[in-house]
Design an enzyme around this catalytic site. Structure first.
Site, PDB file in Angstrom:
ATOM      1  CD  GLU A 158      47.031  65.230  68.228  1.00 40.02           C
ATOM      2  OE1 GLU A 158      47.966  65.527  68.942  1.00 40.02           O
ATOM      3  OE2 GLU A 158      46.619  65.986  67.237  1.00 40.02           O
ATOM      4  CD  GLU A 312      42.566  68.119  68.587  1.00 43.65           C
ATOM      5  OE1 GLU A 312      43.702  68.751  68.411  1.00 43.65           O
ATOM      6  OE2 GLU A 312      42.427  67.310  69.385  1.00 43.65           O
TER       7      GLU A 312
HETATM    8  C1  GAL Z   1      46.273  68.570  69.598  1.00 39.96           C
HETATM    9  C2  GAL Z   1      45.626  67.957  70.590  1.00 39.96           C
HETATM   10  C3  GAL Z   1      44.759  68.788  71.561  1.00 39.96           C
HETATM   11  C4  GAL Z   1      45.452  70.051  71.590  1.00 39.96           C
HETATM   12  C5  GAL Z   1      45.609  70.604  70.354  1.00 39.96           C
HETATM   13  C6  GAL Z   1      46.617  72.090  70.493  1.00 39.96           C
HETATM   14  O1  GAL Z   1      47.644  67.951  69.069  1.00 39.96           O
HETATM   15  O2  GAL Z   1      44.928  66.654  70.339  1.00 39.96           O
HETATM   16  O3  GAL Z   1      44.310  68.152  72.676  1.00 39.96           O
HETATM   17  O4  GAL Z   1      46.677  70.024  72.456  1.00 39.96           O
HETATM   18  O5  GAL Z   1      46.739  69.814  69.697  1.00 39.96           O
HETATM   19  O6  GAL Z   1      46.991  72.560  69.159  1.00 39.96           O
END
Ligand code: GAL
Length: 665
Positions: A158, A312
């Site tokens: 990110e 994710e």
């Molecule tokens: C994203 C990030 C992850 C984790 C996640 C939590 O923004 O890439 O590492 O922090 O959020 O929701």
């Protein structure tokens, strides 16, 4: 290798959908590692992302290398038949980097340093950061290039840092020199004669730091373009290193969900497969369903229609909203199937096993704190089984081309969000979402597109709001309409050129000719909560004192107030122009009518409220976003690939239920 294809079609085996998570075993004693892998097998996990935040472990002091733990993990993954998406660890530099090279730490616009102690504390412009990031990336790639578990690269995580510091001032100047060549050209582009802002020397040019009053919008716009480019440059540098070692493996970086800081079109073009992080709020399942659909349509469009990856999502609660609710039973599965319906070939989660320590100890995992007997894990197993069932029929397939295209462009978004704007309520990103939601609720097949894209495959193109349009975009829209395309255009569009200079007449003349507008005498932004009567509907957010050109038909008129009797909605040839934002039901009806005229039909007619239908690869996905059971009529005979059941012209979907139907002869 150009993406997921080889991963989703392992030689000699049926196609599959990838399923997995970020795995952070370095946070756990080694004796949990094999248990993790055993449970992953049980859940149907195909792939895990390793090493995202592991820099301090890999390089505990400058130049040292500690690969032993990662060697063991890579071997264990191989032994268990799990593929590894290996991350470069460069999103979170070790504290020693900041201590030895304070210039690697970014500064905010007030000059305050972002210290280590969290993550993403690096300046995209820092030579020391880039040197150290390249060195660890090089060694990581060299070490694991031939490891059989390695299936894909995940660069950084990110990318999202801004920097207003001195290193950034240096690279900003170089970026501007590349863009403008001379200081004269820069002064012209930025309108340097306004408020005595003419620069006499390149060294005077700074990132737009805190200032007494409104900053120069062209300066701020270029800073946003530059920031996206600088971060992309960091990505490219690491991508090229890993590519040199493994030209056959895809490289990606996870985009933030519809984040304003990264030009998604430009970033996607540099990736072998486009991946995105998706976190709709589980407390609002219906709004979340739209957010999921929107992000899927955007990411698929960025990927040029090819399959893409959810890098994710959360199995349950996140830990960064004011109140963090878990996903109710069934929602995780529904969201996963929805992403697959809209083109994803891979769904990963953050993260595999919920952390016991650190800032995210309350964030859910596929394996939550309640362990393998907990509801979360049982649902992870169920989702894995569903994906395994669907893989052979779904992986690699595409959604039908065409449908409605919603235009969006970051350049315009950046220019539009300026502190000296007519209304701070106006946000292109929100308008794009709102229009997309209206189309989604109308059940229409929808995608997103850049205003330069070839639009001819789309019978209907809609422009919620593009304040800034360059000549190429304007000519593209004209050509599209001249070639028989239909266009619905929202207010305050085509106002500025690429230097954020207002076009003569307040709206580009070509666009006015296309839309049947003689002139816009005044823009009349509305207060939050204000509604303006337009006869058949109410308008919100914005209104305009429009003078139509001869030949334009007035479809709706403002009633009462200053604009009484003035046109609100125009039709001109194949175009419609909306000078206000109709309330949601009216916007939906208006866009549905334009779609019907253009010959774009809903995916499935007569769906009950809350049910979404999507066609992908000849299959019909039905997704129920509500809690009460509903009955859905589906003409013909089908087989539900999730259950194996035969569906004869109707089926019932339970709470958060789904079906994936294959037509039977
Ligand atoms: C994203 C990030 C992850 C984790 C996640 C939590 O923004 O890439 O590492 O922090 O959020 O929701």
């Amino acid at each position: 290798m150009t993406g997921l294809d080889d991963l989703t079609r392992p030689p000699g085996r049926p196609p599959r959908l990838l399923y997995g998570a970020d795995w952070n075993p370095e946070q756990w004693p080694e004796d949990t590692w094999t248990e993790d892998l055993r449970l992953m097998r049980r859940a149907g996990v195909t792939t895990v992302t390793l090493g995202v935040f592991s820099w301090a472990r890999l390089e505990p002091e400058p130049g040292a290398r500690e690969f032993g733990w990662l060697d063991r993990l890579m071997d264990l993954a191989r032994d268990h038949g799990i593929g590894v998406v290996l991350a470069t660890p460069t999103a979170s530099p070790p504290p020693w980097l900041g201590r030895l090279h304070p210039e690697t730490l970014p500064r905010d616009e007030d000059g305050r340093t972002e210290w280590w102690g969290s993550r993403q504390h690096f300046s995209h412009s820092s030579e020391a950061y880039r040197r150290h990031a390249a060195a660890i990336t090089e060694d990581l790639a060299a070490r694991y290039a031939r490891h059989p578990a390695l299936v894909m690269w995940h660069i950084n995580n990110e990318y999202c840092t801004y920097d207003w510091g001195d290193e950034a001032a240096r690279t900003f100047r170089t970026w501007l020199q590349d863009r403008y060549g001379t200081l004269d050209a820069l002064n012209t582009a930025w309108g340097g004669d306004f408020w005595s802002q003419r620069y006499a020397d390149w060294d005077e040019v700074l990132p737009p730091r805190r200032a007494h009053y409104l900053r120069n919008p062209a300066h701020v716009l270029d800073f946003r373009r530059y920031t996206s480019d600088m971060l992309l440059d960091c990505y490219r540098a690491e991508r090229d290193i890993v590519r040199a070692h493994t030209p056959h493996l895809p490289v990606t970086t996870n985009l933030m969900p519809f984040w304003s800081g990264q030009d998604g079109w430009a970033w996607a073009a540099e990736q072998d497969l486009v991946s995105v992080d998706v976190y709709p709020d589980p407390a609002a399942p219906r709004a979340g369903a739209h957010e999921n659909a929107f992000l899927a349509d955007l990411t698929r469009a960025e990927a040029g229609g090819r399959p893409w990856m959810v890098m994710e999502q959360a199995a349950g609660a996140v830990n960064w909203r004011p109140v963090n609710r878990p996903k109710p039973e069934g929602l995780n599965r529904l969201r996963t199937l929805q992403a697959v319906a809209r083109g994803a070939d891979a769904v990963h989660f953050f993260q595999w096993r919920a952390s016991r320590q650190g800032a995210e100890k309350f964030h859910s995992g596929m394996l939550g704190h309640s362990g393998p007997r907990g509801r979360g894990f049982r649902e992870s197993v169920r989702v894995g089984a569903d994906l395994a069932r669907l893989g052979p029929r779904v992986a690699g397939s595409r959604l039908p081309a065409g449908g409605v295209a919603v235009l969006h462009d970051w350049d315009s978004w950046w220019a539009q969000r300026h502190e000296g704007a007519l209304s701070d309520r106006l946000d292109q990103g929100e308008l794009v979402r709102t229009w997309h939601r209206a189309l989604w609720e109308a059940g229409l097949p929808t995608t997103l597109a850049h205003p330069h894209h070839d639009l001819t495959a789309h019978p209907l193109v809609v422009v919620p709001h593009l304040y800034l349009l360059d000549d190429t975009a304007l000519d593209n829209l004209r050509r599209y309409a001249a070639g028989g395309g239909r266009l619905v255009c929202g207010f305050f569009t085509g106002v500025a050129d690429p230097d954020d200079r207002i076009r003569p007449g307040g709206m580009d003349a070509r666009l006015r000719a296309l839309l049947g507008i003689d002139r816009v005498d005044e823009w009349w932004p509305l207060e939050t909560g204000d509604r303006v009567d337009c006869g058949a509907f109410h308008g919100t957010l914005w209104s305009e004192e429009l003078v139509p050109a001869p030949g334009a038909e007035i479809l709706a008129t403002y009633r009462g107030g200053e604009l009484d009797g003035r046109p609100a909605v125009l039709r001109h040839g194949p175009t419609r122009y909306l000078s206000t934002l109709p309330e949601p039901a009216a916007l939906r009806a208006l866009l549905a009518e334009a779609a019907a005229e253009a010959g774009v039909r809903p995916v499935l007619a007569g769906l009950p409220d809350g049910v979404e239908a999507v066609r992908r690869g000849g299959l019909l996905f039905l997704l129920h976003h509500g809690r009460e059971p509903v009955s859905v009529t589906v003409p013909g005979r089908h087989r539900d690939l999730l259950t194996g059941a035969t569906v004869d012209s109707a089926l019932t979907l339970d709470r958060f239920g789904a079906a994936v139907l294959e037509e039977q002869p």
